[in-house]
Design an enzyme around this catalytic site. Sequence first.
Site, mmCIF file in Angstrom:
data_model
loop_
_atom_site.group_PDB
_atom_site.id
_atom_site.type_symbol
_atom_site.label_atom_id
_atom_site.label_comp_id
_atom_site.label_asym_id
_atom_site.label_seq_id
_atom_site.Cartn_x
_atom_site.Cartn_y
_atom_site.Cartn_z
ATOM 1 N N THR A 1 0.823 -1.207 0.000
ATOM 2 C CA THR A 1 0.000 0.000 0.000
ATOM 3 C C THR A 1 0.858 1.259 0.000
ATOM 4 O O THR A 1 0.550 2.239 -0.684
ATOM 5 C CB THR A 1 -0.931 0.005 1.223
ATOM 6 N N GLU A 2 1.939 1.234 0.767
ATOM 7 C CA GLU A 2 2.780 2.424 0.901
ATOM 8 C C GLU A 2 3.556 2.749 -0.366
ATOM 9 O O GLU A 2 3.607 3.899 -0.790
ATOM 10 C CB GLU A 2 3.764 2.230 2.061
ATOM 11 N N SER A 3 4.204 1.747 -0.967
ATOM 12 C CA SER A 3 5.166 2.043 -2.039
ATOM 13 C C SER A 3 5.060 1.165 -3.265
ATOM 14 O O SER A 3 5.798 1.367 -4.220
ATOM 15 C CB SER A 3 6.588 1.899 -1.490
ATOM 16 N N TYR B 1 -6.900 4.213 3.790
ATOM 17 C CA TYR B 1 -5.638 3.509 3.998
ATOM 18 C C TYR B 1 -5.840 2.278 4.890
ATOM 19 O O TYR B 1 -5.409 1.178 4.553
ATOM 20 C CB TYR B 1 -4.625 4.458 4.634
#
Length: 237
Positions: A106-108, A203
Site C-alpha cells: 500500500t505504501e510504495s 488507507y
Amino acid sequence: MLRAAIVLAALLGICATASAEAELWGYIDAQGRPHYADRQIDNRYQLFNAGSAPVRRLPPSAARAPAGLLTSFELSTGYQAVQHLIREAATDHGLDLALLKAVIATESRFDPQAVSPKGAVGLMQLMPATAERFGVKADAATTLQQRLTDPRTNLQAGARYLALLLRQFGGQTDLALAAYNAGEGAVQRAGGRVPDFPETQQYVRKVTLLHQYLSPPRGLRPASARLNLSATGAPAL
C-alpha cells in the site's frame, strides 16, 4: 410473518453489503508495480480472488490484470527483489508477515525509490524524522534520504515503528495502521479511534483487505493477527 420478512431482508442486505465491502481490486502496471483498491477505480482494475488463479496476460503496452492476489505478488518484480528482506524484518520485530507485506504494498508498491509529495521515502514511506527515531542516521557519504532508499535499512526501521505502534495501541491493528498513516497524535486526539480523515480511513481499509487476502484461513491464524475495523465502519475481519 411481515416482521420476520423485514428482519430477513435486513439481514440479507447486511450480508450483501459486507460481501461488497470485502472486495479487493487491482492490476499490475507495465513496470511490474501492483496497484490495489477496495473498489474499481477505472477499467484497469479487476476483481481479485484470494488464490493463485491464472493471470490474463495483455500486450506489453497494456496493464496486466491478475485474477489472483498471490499471483500479483509473484508478478511484481519489486516484491521479488525484497521478499527475503520483508520476511527478515517481520521475524526480527515479531510482526505478522502478511500484515507487513500489506503495508508495504500500500505504501510504495514495493518501490524502494518511492518518494511521496510530503517527503516520505522508500518501501515503507518513512519520514526522515521518524527514521531517525529508529536509528537511521546520515553519514559523511550518504544523506538520510539516500539511506532510506536502501531496502534493508528502510524495512528494519519501518517494521520497528509498526511493531511499536501495535504495542502502543494494545494490539489493535486498525489503530496502529491509522497511526502509521496519520500519526500517533491523530489517533489519540480522535479518542483512541481511527481519525475521520478520508485518506486514513481508506488507507486502513485497503491495508486490512490486503492483509485479509494474504493471511491463512481464519481458523489457522493466531488471534493477535485478526483485525477489527469497527472503528472505521467496515466489517470485522
